[in-house]
Design a protein around this motif. Structure first.
Motif, short mmCIF file in Angstrom:
data_model
loop_
_atom_site.label_atom_id
_atom_site.label_comp_id
_atom_site.label_asym_id
_atom_site.label_seq_id
_atom_site.Cartn_x
_atom_site.Cartn_y
_atom_site.Cartn_z
N TRP A 15 -12.97 5.65 -1.49
CA TRP A 15 -11.63 5.47 -2.01
C TRP A 15 -10.66 5.99 -0.91
CZ3 TRP A 15 -7.90 8.57 -3.91
CH2 TRP A 15 -6.71 7.70 -4.47
N SER A 95 -7.28 5.98 -8.41
CA SER A 95 -6.56 4.88 -8.62
C SER A 95 -5.29 4.53 -7.73
CB SER A 95 -6.05 4.48 -10.03
OG SER A 95 -5.07 3.73 -10.28
N SER A 118 -9.59 0.73 -6.47
CA SER A 118 -10.50 1.50 -7.38
C SER A 118 -11.98 1.83 -6.91
CB SER A 118 -10.19 1.09 -8.91
OG SER A 118 -10.37 -0.09 -8.97
#
Lengths: 192, 90
Positions: A15, A95, A118
């Motif tokens: 991420w 996020s 995500s």
């Protein structure tokens, strides 16, 4: 007249790397994403307690060559459209949410693109899921509905083409960042 | 069309923008995204870039966006056209 599209893509990168690439997408590859002519950061706000970062950027996009009838009406080969991109990153929960809306040409059409990065549910530390919803709405009272429909279709085609290109750019930046990170690690190991 | 599209990259703030974005990207990838979010960085770069934008941003749409993003720094211009949309008459 609303067209809506959803897209999903899995990046086989963690991420933090994918979201770093997302910030660099427009500025690192001006040649590939040539429809984006300008990007400015207009605001930024960090909440150091919550670990959230909110930014606003302006993204200037040049449309592809317009259909003949529109060129006649508008008197230009293409139009420049300003969009606002609002991003909220919640680092604690890993996020990143991005909303892009057009601010010009709103009397003809409204485009909203919502994206989210995500961690992948199965491999949260290695892969990242990208989800995107795009809605394109033509103004019903637009003076020339048929022309508006053409614009809508044109924009939709271009949006899909560009988001495919955007993913390619993202993959390349991720690879580059991965290589950079591994060479930094090996340099550190060697003690440079 | 080609060359014209890129004219914005030669705008007066492009250098400051590049410096800010470089700094931001580094901070984001090395710190913020990895859990070090307690300290804001690139403040000097940001201030310089912002000041330049405020001075040189010529585009009307971008100017309005900038004003909306930071009302304190950019007092709203008088805009009497945006009153209630009464009957247009046609």
């Amino acid at each position: 007249m609303v067209r809506a599209y959803t897209q999903e893509h899995v990046y086989r990168h963690p991420w933090d790397r994918v979201t770093t690439a997302s910030w660099r997408k427009f500025t690192d590859s001006p040649k590939v994403l040539s429809h984006v002519t300008d990007v400015h950061t207009l605001s930024r706000r960090l909440d150091p307690d919550q670990g959230t970062l909110c930014t606003t950027r302006s993204v200037t996009v040049r449309s592809p060559q317009l259909p003949f009838i529109l060129r006649r009406i508008i008197g230009q080969d293409s139009v420049v459209c300003h969009c606002v991109e609002s991003t909220v990153v919640d680092a604690r929960n890993r996020s990143m949410e991005i909303v892009v809306r057009n601010v010009s040409l709103r009397n003809i059409l409204e485009v909203e693109e919502r994206s989210k990065y995500s961690p992948h549910p199965v491999h949260p530390d290695r892969w990242t899921v990208f989800q995107q919803e795009t809605s394109i709405r033509c103004k019903p009272l637009s003076a020339l509905a048929a022309v508006a429909e053409k614009v809508e279709q044109r924009c939709a085609e271009r949006f899909l083409q560009n988001s495919a290109k955007g993913r390619e750019v993202m993959e390349n930046i991720c690879k580059y960042l991965e290589a950079e990170a591994s060479s930094a690690t090996s340099s550190a190991a060697v003690g440079i | 069309m080609g060359a014209k599209n890129r004219s914005s990259y030669a705008s007066p703030c492009s250098q400051l923008r590049a410096e800010y974005h470089d700094c931001f990207n580094r901070w984001y990838s090395e710190k913020f995204s990895k859990g070090q979010w307690d300290k804001e960085e690139c403040v000097a770069e940001w201030e310089k870039y912002r000041a330049c934008l405020a001075q040189h941003l010529e585009d009307r749409h971008l100017r309005r966006l900038l004003a909306e993003a930071d009302p304190a720094a950019f007092p709203k211009e008088e805009d009497p056209a945006h009153s209630a949309d009464g009957s247009s008459g046609r």
